[in-house]
Design a protein around this motif. Structure first.
Motif, short mmCIF file in Angstrom:
data_model
loop_
_atom_site.label_atom_id
_atom_site.label_comp_id
_atom_site.label_asym_id
_atom_site.label_seq_id
_atom_site.Cartn_x
_atom_site.Cartn_y
_atom_site.Cartn_z
N LEU A 282 -36.67 97.76 -52.11
CA LEU A 282 -35.82 96.58 -52.27
C LEU A 282 -34.50 96.74 -51.54
N ASN A 283 -33.91 95.62 -51.18
CA ASN A 283 -32.56 95.61 -50.62
C ASN A 283 -31.55 95.66 -51.76
N VAL A 284 -30.48 96.40 -51.56
CA VAL A 284 -29.41 96.51 -52.56
C VAL A 284 -28.19 95.77 -52.04
N PRO A 285 -27.20 95.52 -52.89
CA PRO A 285 -26.02 94.77 -52.46
C PRO A 285 -25.32 95.40 -51.25
N GLU A 286 -24.90 94.54 -50.33
CA GLU A 286 -24.25 95.01 -49.10
C GLU A 286 -22.74 95.14 -49.26
N ARG A 287 -22.17 94.46 -50.24
CA ARG A 287 -20.72 94.46 -50.42
C ARG A 287 -20.40 94.59 -51.91
N GLY A 288 -19.31 95.26 -52.22
CA GLY A 288 -18.82 95.33 -53.59
C GLY A 288 -19.29 96.56 -54.35
N PHE A 289 -18.43 97.03 -55.24
CA PHE A 289 -18.77 98.15 -56.13
C PHE A 289 -19.26 97.64 -57.49
N ALA A 290 -18.52 96.71 -58.10
CA ALA A 290 -18.93 96.08 -59.36
C ALA A 290 -19.30 97.10 -60.44
N PHE A 291 -18.43 98.06 -60.69
CA PHE A 291 -18.69 99.00 -61.78
C PHE A 291 -18.78 98.22 -63.08
N SER A 292 -19.87 98.38 -63.80
CA SER A 292 -20.15 97.52 -64.95
C SER A 292 -20.19 98.24 -66.29
N PHE A 293 -20.14 99.58 -66.29
CA PHE A 293 -20.29 100.31 -67.56
C PHE A 293 -19.45 101.57 -67.53
N PRO A 294 -18.82 101.88 -68.69
CA PRO A 294 -18.67 101.04 -69.89
C PRO A 294 -17.62 99.96 -69.67
N ALA A 295 -17.74 98.87 -70.39
CA ALA A 295 -16.85 97.73 -70.16
C ALA A 295 -15.39 98.09 -70.38
N SER A 296 -15.12 99.02 -71.28
CA SER A 296 -13.74 99.38 -71.58
C SER A 296 -13.08 100.15 -70.44
#
Length: 335
Positions: A282-296
């Motif tokens: 699969l192709n993965v995102p080309e831009r952005g880090f978007a660290f999602s965990f943990p939310a705090s």
């Protein structure tokens, strides 16, 4: 790239051996800092070739890959020590991990491409089975205006709140076990996908497949929640997650519908070799880090958007909800 970094490190070491002092009784600045230079070269090597770290014992390779972008922070103490040592050699060597980080992750910082006519906006969110405000979470997700919303950890007592909060904007939805999808477009052919590791007792249903009939044609959509991993005395426990990833990869191989979008809490970053059965297909995102965990205090993106016969553009996080994960959203361009 890794070979070039290694060659640079060797050249730096030769410079240490062959250089001569410039002042009587005072070490030459090109002879100081050999250890720092070697550490800088090692950091650069790990950034561009983390696969050199074996996964046994203790899944050390996967542990490094889970937090790989943060390895770039090693530049700060290396630079500080090089300045304190007044080592020209170490200062030059610090450029190696800087260059390596830019090579590995700099592309994620580039501007996103302009929206296209064959784009779908998707949202992925593990809503948490202990979310105290499912209605508020549903309203927040609906406000984003996405075409598709994938949710995990849907417990029976919270499901009516999500169904009600998303119903107006998303008239089509399907739930299998603890995963579900809400869509602006009709859904057909929905079924559960068996990604249960052999050692996990039933009932355990964390995968579904459906087909969204979008204005751009039919798109197969998979929603998955891979098993979590645990860090213990024996290292990183990822065996169940990795097995589940292999099962999902097998299901994707059998998928006959053209474009495919995979949304889910994969309990892994895209750099982790444990989910290679997915990232190799699969192709993965080309831009952005978007660290999602943990939310705090987000440290890693384990909530993923991937695609086949489509491109995943910039991925970013959305504001926090009542979950311990942040929602992520991305624009997927169909080929």
């Amino acid at each position: 790239m890794a070979k070039r970094l290694f060659s640079d490190a060797v050249a730096a070491g030769r410079a240490v051996v062959s250089s001569r002092g410039r002042g009587r009784g005072r070490p030459d600045r090109w002879r100081r800092g050999g250890v720092l230079a070697a550490l800088a070269a090692l950091t650069a090597l790990l950034l561009v070739a983390p696969g050199v770290v074996p996964n046994t014992p203790g899944r050390l390779g996967s542990l490094l890959e889970a937090f790989l972008p943060w390895l770039g922070l090693a530049v700060v103490p290396l630079l500080t020590l090089a300045l304190l040592r007044r080592s020209a050699l170490a200062l030059v060597a610090v450029a190696l991990p800087v260059t390596a980080w830019a090579y590995a992750f700099g592309g994620l910082l580039l501007p996103a491409a302009d929206p296209g006519p064959r784009d779908l906006v998707v949202v992925q969110h593990n809503v948490s089975d202990v979310n105290e405000d499912p209605a508020g979470t549903a309203r927040a997700l609906a406000a984003g205006g996405a075409d598709l919303i994938a949710l995990e950890e849907l417990v029976p007592e919270a499901l009516p709140a999500y169904a009600k909060g998303l119903a107006d904007a998303y008239p089509f939805h399907e739930v299998r076990g603890t995963v579900g999808i809400w869509s602006r477009h009709p859904l057909t052919g929905t079924r559960a996908v068996d990604i249960r590791p052999e050692s996990v007792p039933e009932p355990w249903s964390r995968g579904l497949r459906t087909v969204a009939r979008t204005p751009h044609g039919e798109v197969a959509v998979y929603v998955a929640h891979l098993p979590s991993f645990r860090l213990g005395a024996g290292g990183l426990g990822t065996a169940r997650r990795d097995e589940s990833a292999r099962l999902l990869g097998g299901a994707l191989d059998a998928e006959a519908t053209g474009p495919v979008i995979v949304l889910g809490d994969l309990n892994s970053t895209v750099d982790d070799r444990g989910i290679a059965p997915l990232t190799s297909r699969l192709n993965v995102p080309e831009r952005g880090f978007a660290f999602s965990f943990p939310a705090s205090f987000p440290l890693a993106r384990i909530d993923q958007v991937m695609a086949r016969e489509a491109t995943v553009g910039r991925i970013r996080t959305l504001p926090a909800t009542g979950s311990d994960h942040l929602p992520v959203t991305a624009r997927v361009t169909l080929d």
